[in-house]
Design an enzyme around this catalytic site. Sequence first.
Site, PDB file in Angstrom:
ATOM      1  N   THR A  71      17.147 125.540  22.308  1.00 38.43           N
ATOM      2  CA  THR A  71      17.117 125.051  23.538  1.00 38.43           C
ATOM      3  C   THR A  71      16.207 126.405  24.143  1.00 38.43           C
ATOM      4  OG1 THR A  71      19.093 123.824  23.984  1.00 38.43           O
ATOM      5  CG2 THR A  71      18.058 124.589  25.884  1.00 38.43           C
ATOM      6  N   ASN A 149      16.717 113.851  16.135  1.00 41.35           N
ATOM      7  CA  ASN A 149      18.034 114.243  15.777  1.00 41.35           C
ATOM      8  C   ASN A 149      19.060 112.749  15.757  1.00 41.35           C
ATOM      9  OD1 ASN A 149      16.929 114.659  18.707  1.00 41.35           O
ATOM     10  ND2 ASN A 149      19.271 114.304  19.269  1.00 41.35           N
ATOM     11  N   GLN A 179      16.013 119.870  13.525  1.00 40.33           N
ATOM     12  CA  GLN A 179      16.691 118.943  12.623  1.00 40.33           C
ATOM     13  C   GLN A 179      15.957 119.176  11.235  1.00 40.33           C
ATOM     14  OE1 GLN A 179      19.382 117.698  12.931  1.00 40.33           O
ATOM     15  NE2 GLN A 179      19.638 117.696  15.198  1.00 40.33           N
ATOM     16  N   SER A 201      17.349 126.277  15.039  1.00 42.91           N
ATOM     17  CA  SER A 201      18.499 126.806  15.634  1.00 42.91           C
ATOM     18  C   SER A 201      19.435 126.725  14.370  1.00 42.91           C
ATOM     19  CB  SER A 201      19.343 125.511  16.681  1.00 42.91           C
ATOM     20  OG  SER A 201      20.090 126.180  17.464  1.00 42.91           O
ATOM     21  N   GLY A 202      19.971 128.159  14.230  1.00 40.87           N
ATOM     22  CA  GLY A 202      20.792 128.452  13.002  1.00 40.87           C
ATOM     23  C   GLY A 202      21.986 127.282  12.822  1.00 40.87           C
ATOM     24  N   HIS A 203      22.596 127.052  13.892  1.00 43.04           N
ATOM     25  CA  HIS A 203      23.859 126.209  13.392  1.00 43.04           C
ATOM     26  C   HIS A 203      23.489 124.758  12.843  1.00 43.04           C
ATOM     27  CE1 HIS A 203      23.984 123.308  17.008  1.00 43.04           C
ATOM     28  NE2 HIS A 203      23.215 124.236  17.454  1.00 43.04           N
ATOM     29  N   THR A 239      19.690 142.546  24.011  1.00 46.66           N
ATOM     30  CA  THR A 239      19.988 143.096  22.599  1.00 46.66           C
ATOM     31  C   THR A 239      20.426 142.059  21.394  1.00 46.66           C
ATOM     32  OG1 THR A 239      21.307 144.855  24.097  1.00 46.66           O
ATOM     33  CG2 THR A 239      21.989 144.611  21.612  1.00 46.66           C
ATOM     34  N   CYS A 327      26.972 110.210  29.173  1.00 50.45           N
ATOM     35  CA  CYS A 327      27.650 109.989  30.274  1.00 50.45           C
ATOM     36  C   CYS A 327      26.875 110.274  31.596  1.00 50.45           C
ATOM     37  CB  CYS A 327      29.213 110.544  30.059  1.00 50.45           C
ATOM     38  SG  CYS A 327      30.166 109.850  31.388  1.00 50.45           S
TER      39      CYS A 327
HETATM   40  N1  PLP Z   1      16.333 120.090  19.363  1.00 51.06           N
HETATM   41  C1  PLP Z   1      16.626 119.092  18.696  1.00 51.06           C
HETATM   42  C2  PLP Z   1      15.594 118.132  17.972  1.00 51.06           C
HETATM   43  C3  PLP Z   1      18.013 119.082  18.470  1.00 51.06           C
HETATM   44  O1  PLP Z   1      18.747 118.138  17.549  1.00 51.06           O
HETATM   45  C4  PLP Z   1      18.895 120.034  19.186  1.00 51.06           C
HETATM   46  C5  PLP Z   1      20.295 119.836  19.019  1.00 51.06           C
HETATM   47  O2  PLP Z   1      20.865 118.839  18.586  1.00 51.06           O
HETATM   48  C6  PLP Z   1      18.234 120.861  20.031  1.00 51.06           C
HETATM   49  C7  PLP Z   1      16.924 120.848  20.188  1.00 51.06           C
HETATM   50  C8  PLP Z   1      19.257 122.056  20.700  1.00 51.06           C
HETATM   51  O3  PLP Z   1      19.841 122.888  19.993  1.00 51.06           O
HETATM   52  P1  PLP Z   1      20.768 123.975  20.477  1.00 51.06           P
HETATM   53  O4  PLP Z   1      21.742 123.140  21.167  1.00 51.06           O
HETATM   54  O5  PLP Z   1      21.162 124.663  19.377  1.00 51.06           O
HETATM   55  O6  PLP Z   1      20.009 124.733  21.501  1.00 51.06           O
END
Ligand code: PLP
Length: 399
Positions: A71, A149, A179, A201-203, A239, A327
Amino acid sequence: MIYLDSNATTAIAPEVLETMLPFFTTRYYNPSSAYSAATGVAQEIRKARKTIADFLGMASPKELIFTSCATESNNHVFAGVTKSIPQRKHIITTTVEHPAVLEVCRDLERFGYDVTWLPVDRYGNLRIKDYVQALRNDTLLVSIMHANNETGVIFPIEQLSRIAKETNPEILFHTDATQSMTKLPIDLSDNFRYVDFLSFSGHKFHAPKGVGGLYIRRGIPCRTFLTGGHQESGRRGGTENVPFIIGMAKAIELAEKTHDEDFARMESLRDKLQNGILQRISYLEINGGGAPRMPNTLNVACHCVEGEGILFQLNESGICASSGSACTSGALEPSHVLTAMNVPFTALHGSVRFSLSRYNIEEEIDQVLDRFPKIVERLRAISSGWDQSKNQPRAQDRI
Ligand code: PLP
């Protein structure tokens, strides 16, 4: 518990956690400090940057900025280019982006930007003709995600970025690869050589939540988003999140080793799940099934049932999945992605997304195939749109 929600987030790989731990305990120093314990940590960040830069085929590790998430990376691109090049006011994106792009574009519209929203077809594909027509002399930025996603549908970034540059080399091209990172081939010196910005995004690939990255091609104008200290060569103040950055690089190393094997296996499990569901449940839509798709994603919509009801019952039986519904103002809005794809009304609210990771096993898929059809059957038995005598949608609701 059976976890099939890996497009939402993934488990941290044990090897990643292990690599991170010393940076919480013994090596907690601020990498900007001058003593050798801290410069050693700065050196580890340099190594992590190089690992990820090399993985993506960057010309230099300096092209990578560490951020807190995708994001932030996406917001950085829009804030950076609109500040750097204020005279160009046209942006192109799609109707199916993640809110981290969609809402930023909506906001820019409120500030006088002209945004072209590219539609998708029934399968979730973009029409190249629409895209070519949308490109203009005053286009500042094209922002198109690599893989969706919700549906896993893949957009042809190589072709789209090339067309942008051939039309006008000044048009900047961003792709949100959140993704697809580690799941699809991305090489910024080859198939993605016309891409100027790339977010991740790492997660989503077994690193922790709260760390991400942004590629900015060398020489591309992009002012800072988080203005502050000199970190990230003055392009992102704050940091550094040392343990998470180190963990993200470790997750990339792991993905590099096992990628082909992981994805062949995930795809075969996903296909088993899809085929099994198709055999056991009638009146279904496989959303994005007719388009190039990520090997780990299955978005299935069951006519005449509510996705939320399915999710609730899946949860009761120990299965984690998700739906694209949001929602809004107390009401459940159907997914903007499925709405853009013109998914039939009776299926629009009945979608469930199953998304796999390298840790899923075949027995889990077998259990979902055992439980999921019974849940849909139960919900249809109490659905006003379902004709129980004929076991199909009621005449007035037919597709
Ligand atoms: N962009 C895409 C295509 C995503 O699937 C996601 C999270 O699902 C994001 C951006 C946002 O990622 P984050 O919540 O790690 O900022």
